[in-house]
Design a protein around this motif. Structure first.
Motif: not given
Length: 173
Positions: A35-58
């Motif tokens: 997927p493109t960066a735009e696709d991944m941003a849209s997928r992340r936004a969908d998860v967050l809009a549902k009030g669900l966690p989306y995390l990164v490990l640095e």
């Protein structure tokens, strides 16, 4: 020392690169075109809009993995069950970072009311993903045999589950 935090907009390029590696070289996802960066941003936004966690490990100030959960199915009766997804950067395995990330995802999923986490793992030989889930108390509940075709071979899907929080001990409402 690794840090786990909510994903931010500026993490999308790293998230996209990590996922693209798994699409192109792995069998944990059945996508065949990254997927493109735009696709991944849209997928992340969908998860967050549902009030669900989306995390990164640095680690060393670079995103080395990401994890999120999304509704297992869209129908209302499934609203307390979520499917987890976790992807780590290549060559980072064996350090326990995936386990840290999935542990925090489980904690945050419980905070938002999830009672059951479900892992839908591509490829029954995916020892890393199966192992990290098993190490955190997930139980295998089934295998869907030969339901995906990637890299010129049939792939299974391993289904695992874990009750979190109160699980099914009492009504959630």
């Amino acid at each position: 020392m690794p840090t786990i935090r909510s994903a931010r907009d500026e993490d999308i390029p790293a998230i996209t690169a990590i996922y693209a590696h798994h699409v192109l070289h792995g069998t944990g996802t059945f996508e065949t075109t990254p997927p493109t960066a735009e696709d991944m941003a849209s997928r992340r936004a969908d998860v967050l809009a549902k009030g669900l966690p989306y995390l990164v490990l640095e680690d060393a100030e670079q995103v080395q993995g990401f994890a999120y959960c999304n509704w297992f199915k869209p129908r209302p009766a499934y609203r307390f069950s979520a499917e987890d997804s976790i992807y780590m950067a290549p060559n980072i395995g064996g350090r326990g970072l995936g386990r840290l990330l999935l542990t925090e995802l489980s904690t945050q999923a419980e905070r938002v009311g999830i009672r059951k986490l479900i892992a839908v793992i591509g490829d029954s030989t995916n020892a890393g993903s199966i192992g990290v889930h098993r190490s955190l108390g997930f139980s295998q509940v089934g295998i869907l045999q030969s339901c995906g075709w990637k890299f010129g071979r049939w792939l299974d899907v391993v289904l695992m589950e874990k009750a979190i929080g109160a699980g099914d001990s009492h009504s959630p409402e």
